[in-house]
Write an enzyme that holds these catalytic residues in place. Structure first.
Site: not given
Length: 437
Positions: A281, A304, A359
């Protein structure tokens, strides 16, 4: 133009959907459901590494100030009959940080978090003696928004079991839900004998100073904040690497934390020609920023990745191979189009998407909740969490072998790099308009 998803959507982990997080009365209801749906946690836990090595871990803080380096180190270790496995969440202050990040009451959440997650352990032996028959390649790991150094232990322990030394950095840019440094005690604190009872410091003159997640202020420009943070995060990754290089060269280091680990055993243990950065992330963006800043990182794996914090101008300056491993449910066209700006005809840039993932399929939370509540809270996807993690780890290992020149058997998973598996998509599942590319 920077394409942005709301803060709640891009967290390193985020228990609650944004429409729930905005209503405090629903938060208590949701956490109640969470607790009821998480019974039977004795059958859950973070998976151990599948490689040939037992895994040890220890915490390292060098220079006790906020400008110092703080990370959890995972490494191959000697087998021990009764390994001392550390708590997954190190202390109650991290539960408080999670509560602040989620904007819920601390006292309520502390009890619930402790009930849900207080019994889980890291799949590694605390302060176990280092042991490796060969020099270890090095990975620096960067956590996501609202996370901290222990929440990706399934990934870090797997890498260590396969022979890597992994430093999982705890960032001090106010993007972690909680972290701390050490400061000198005041005179009154020195006189108060109870102050040092719970301190993690090895020195009686130092005391913990906690830093919590900083929310975006009203009217504040988000890109300005996140871009400043991603630059600091990359610097912290580079600093952690510098400290490991000092340790490897035999320079005496002082860990200001209480620890039984003998750091001198790491002298000449690392293969410093084989260094990579991995992150999730916000940590994925940190990987790209770190590669741009320091060529000692030979390649990067971005899990991600949230691309918003990055300046467009750094994309052509990144010269190392990058592997984007995405979830099926998180990505959107604006974010993918920024990844595509790193496409190159001469440098390998790969992208795969794991079917049925969300996620939160990358942090450890995905293993620690029941099936229906995990899906409700978007901590689990439709795919089995272990299958998704295995695909992520195996693809990562194959990519690291290819670009670090490792002499291992990770090339058995080379096909995953190109998305050749029923549970993978080569590239992305997101439809891109030509104008977005």
């Amino acid at each position: 133009m920077h394409c942005l998803k709301p803060e709640s959507s891009v967290s390193g982990f985020s228990f609650l959907p944004s429409h729930v997080r905005s209503r405090s009365d629903h938060r208590r209801y949701t956490l109640g459901l969470f607790a009821m749906g998480n019974t039977g946690s004795n059958h859950r836990g973070i998976p151990q590494g599948k490689g040939p090595n037992a895994v040890g871990c220890t915490d390292f803080m060098m220079d006790h100030t906020a400008q110092g380096s703080f990370f959890r180190l995972y490494y191959p270790c000697q087998e021990t009959a009764k390994p001392d496995r550390p708590d997954w969440v190190p202390c109650v202050a991290y539960f408080n940080g999670l509560a602040d990040f989620m904007k819920i009451n601390r006292s309520l959440s502390e009890r619930i978090f402790n009930y849900l997650f207080g019994s889980f352990k890291i799949p590694a032996s605390l302060d176990a003696p280092f042991k490796s028959n060969e020099k270890c390649p090095v990975v620096i790991f960067s956590h996501g928004l609202g996370a901290f150094r222990t929440l990706y232990s399934a990934i870090c322990a797997e890498l260590a079991s396969q022979g890597f030394i992994v430093a999982s950095v705890e960032h001090r840019d106010e993007s972690a839900s909680a972290t701390y440094y050490l400061r000198e005690k005041t005179e009154s604190e020195k006189a108060d004998k109870t102050v040092s009872i719970t301190s993690t410091s090895a020195q009686d003159t130092l005391i913990e100073e906690w830093m919590y997640y900083r929310n975006l202020q009203h009217g504040e420009n988000e890109f300005t904040l996140r871009n400043k943070q991603v630059k600091q995060r990359a610097d912290e990754c580079i600093l952690a690497l510098d400290k490991l290089m000092e340790i490897n060269s035999g320079i005496p280091v002082q860990n200001v934390l209480k620890s039984k680990f003998d750091w001198t055993t790491l002298e000449n243990s690392m293969d410093l020609c084989r260094i990579a950065a991995v992150g999730h992330s916000f940590g994925g963006a940190t990987v790209i920023e770190a590669l741009c800043k320091d060529v000692k990182f030979k390649c990067g794996v971005a899990l991600d990745a949230w691309m918003f914090p990055l300046d467009d101008e750094i994309f052509p300056r990144v010269k190392q191979p990058i592997f984007f491993i995405n979830s099926e449910k998180f990505q959107w066209a604006g974010n993918i189009s920024r990844m595509k700006k790193l496409d190159s005809a001469v440098i390998q840039r790969k992208m795969i998407t794991i079917r049925g993932t969300v996620h939160q399929s990358f942090p450890d939370f995905t293993f620690l909740t029941g099936n229906w509540i995990g899906k409700l809270m978007k901590l689990k996807g439709e795919i089995d969490s272990q299958i998704a993690m295995d695909l992520c780890n195996q693809a990562t290992l194959a990519f690291l072998q290819r670009h670090l020149g490792l002499h291992k058997n990770f090339d058995q998973w080379d096909a995953l790099i190109d998305g050749q598996d029923p549970n993978l998509i080569q590239g992305t599942n997101v439809t891109l308009l030509q104008s977005a590319i």
